[in-house]
Write a protein that holds these residues in place. Structure first.
Motif, PDB file in Angstrom:
ATOM      1  N   UNK A  52      48.173  66.083  -3.687  1.00 52.36           N
ATOM      2  CA  UNK A  52      48.676  64.871  -3.031  1.00 52.36           C
ATOM      3  C   UNK A  52      49.946  65.165  -2.249  1.00 52.36           C
ATOM      4  N   UNK A  53      50.821  65.988  -2.815  1.00 56.10           N
ATOM      5  CA  UNK A  53      52.056  66.335  -2.121  1.00 56.10           C
ATOM      6  C   UNK A  53      51.783  67.163  -0.868  1.00 56.10           C
ATOM      7  N   UNK A  76      54.644  54.877   6.957  1.00 59.27           N
ATOM      8  CA  UNK A  76      55.291  54.147   5.870  1.00 59.27           C
ATOM      9  C   UNK A  76      54.554  54.395   4.561  1.00 59.27           C
ATOM     10  N   UNK A  77      53.232  54.289   4.589  1.00 59.29           N
ATOM     11  CA  UNK A  77      52.438  54.509   3.378  1.00 59.29           C
ATOM     12  C   UNK A  77      52.555  55.953   2.917  1.00 59.29           C
ATOM     13  N   UNK A  83      57.181  59.986  -1.816  1.00 60.69           N
ATOM     14  CA  UNK A  83      58.391  59.882  -2.639  1.00 60.69           C
ATOM     15  C   UNK A  83      58.037  59.519  -4.073  1.00 60.69           C
ATOM     16  N   UNK A  84      57.116  58.577  -4.252  1.00 52.29           N
ATOM     17  CA  UNK A  84      56.707  58.200  -5.603  1.00 52.29           C
ATOM     18  C   UNK A  84      56.051  59.373  -6.328  1.00 52.29           C
ATOM     19  N   UNK A  85      55.238  60.139  -5.621  1.00 54.54           N
ATOM     20  CA  UNK A  85      54.573  61.291  -6.234  1.00 54.54           C
ATOM     21  C   UNK A  85      55.581  62.384  -6.576  1.00 54.54           C
ATOM     22  N   UNK A  89      56.216  63.749 -10.256  1.00 54.92           N
ATOM     23  CA  UNK A  89      56.135  65.194 -10.496  1.00 54.92           C
ATOM     24  C   UNK A  89      57.361  65.675 -11.264  1.00 54.92           C
ATOM     25  N   UNK A  90      58.537  65.157 -10.910  1.00 49.88           N
ATOM     26  CA  UNK A  90      59.747  65.530 -11.643  1.00 49.88           C
ATOM     27  C   UNK A  90      59.740  64.964 -13.059  1.00 49.88           C
TER      28      UNK A  90
END
Length: 173
Positions: A52-53, A76-77, A83-85, A89-90
């Motif tokens: 996904x990243x 935007x999407x 950013x959410x992914x 991940x972190x």
């Protein structure tokens, strides 16, 4: 009225002066809870997060700069999902789920996040491809490629949503 905290020091068990100097030389271990969880990224959900990243980076690279209104929505999407992914991940990389004792249903939260990203990606790649289907000229091929990689990322988020749904149902929460 505030209560006072009283600390009593027992001098009979006080450390010798050498021990006090050695204790000061030790570094502060306030971050000793951080342990890298690389094993998660060897599992199927972890690999999907990395995919996904990568697809998100490709989508951002192909669609930038946004020349049409549909591309603004697409970017935007892509950026918000990216950013959410990265944040999720972190969370897995640093093992934050295990360290924080918060009353959060982590699996359900991530399921909702990934499901929303999946739906938004579905809308976004359709808008991106529809916006650029009748345009000829500058940046058309890159933006069509961005839409196609948006389809691939939609499929990656769909698979991630499926695996999170299965994990949520098996956890019984």
């Amino acid at each position: 009225m505030m209560t006072e905290t009283v600390v009593t020091v027992d001098q009979s068990q006080a450390a010798p002066p050498n021990a006090a100097n050695q204790a000061q030389a030790k570094p502060d271990n306030s971050l000793n809870w951080i342990k890298f969880n690389i094993q998660y990224f060897q599992s199927i959900p972890g690999i999907l997060k990395l995919v996904q990243l990568v697809f998100g980076i490709i989508c951002m690279a192909c669609a930038s700069p946004a020349l049409l209104g549909g591309t603004h929505w697409f970017l935007f999407v892509v950026v918000t999902s990216f950013i959410a992914t990265v944040l999720w991940s972190f969370v897995y990389l640093l093992g934050i789920r295990e360290v924080l004792n918060l009353p959060i249903n982590w699996i359900l939260t991530e399921l909702l996040n990934t499901g929303i990203a999946m739906v938004l990606y579905f809308i976004a790649f359709i808008v991106q491809l529809a916006s650029w289907s009748n345009i000829h000229g500058y940046a058309r091929s890159a933006n069509i490629a961005a839409g196609v990689f948006g389809i691939f990322n939609f499929l990656a988020y769909s698979a991630g949503t499926y695996f999170l749904f299965v994990e949520h149902k098996s956890s019984g929460v």
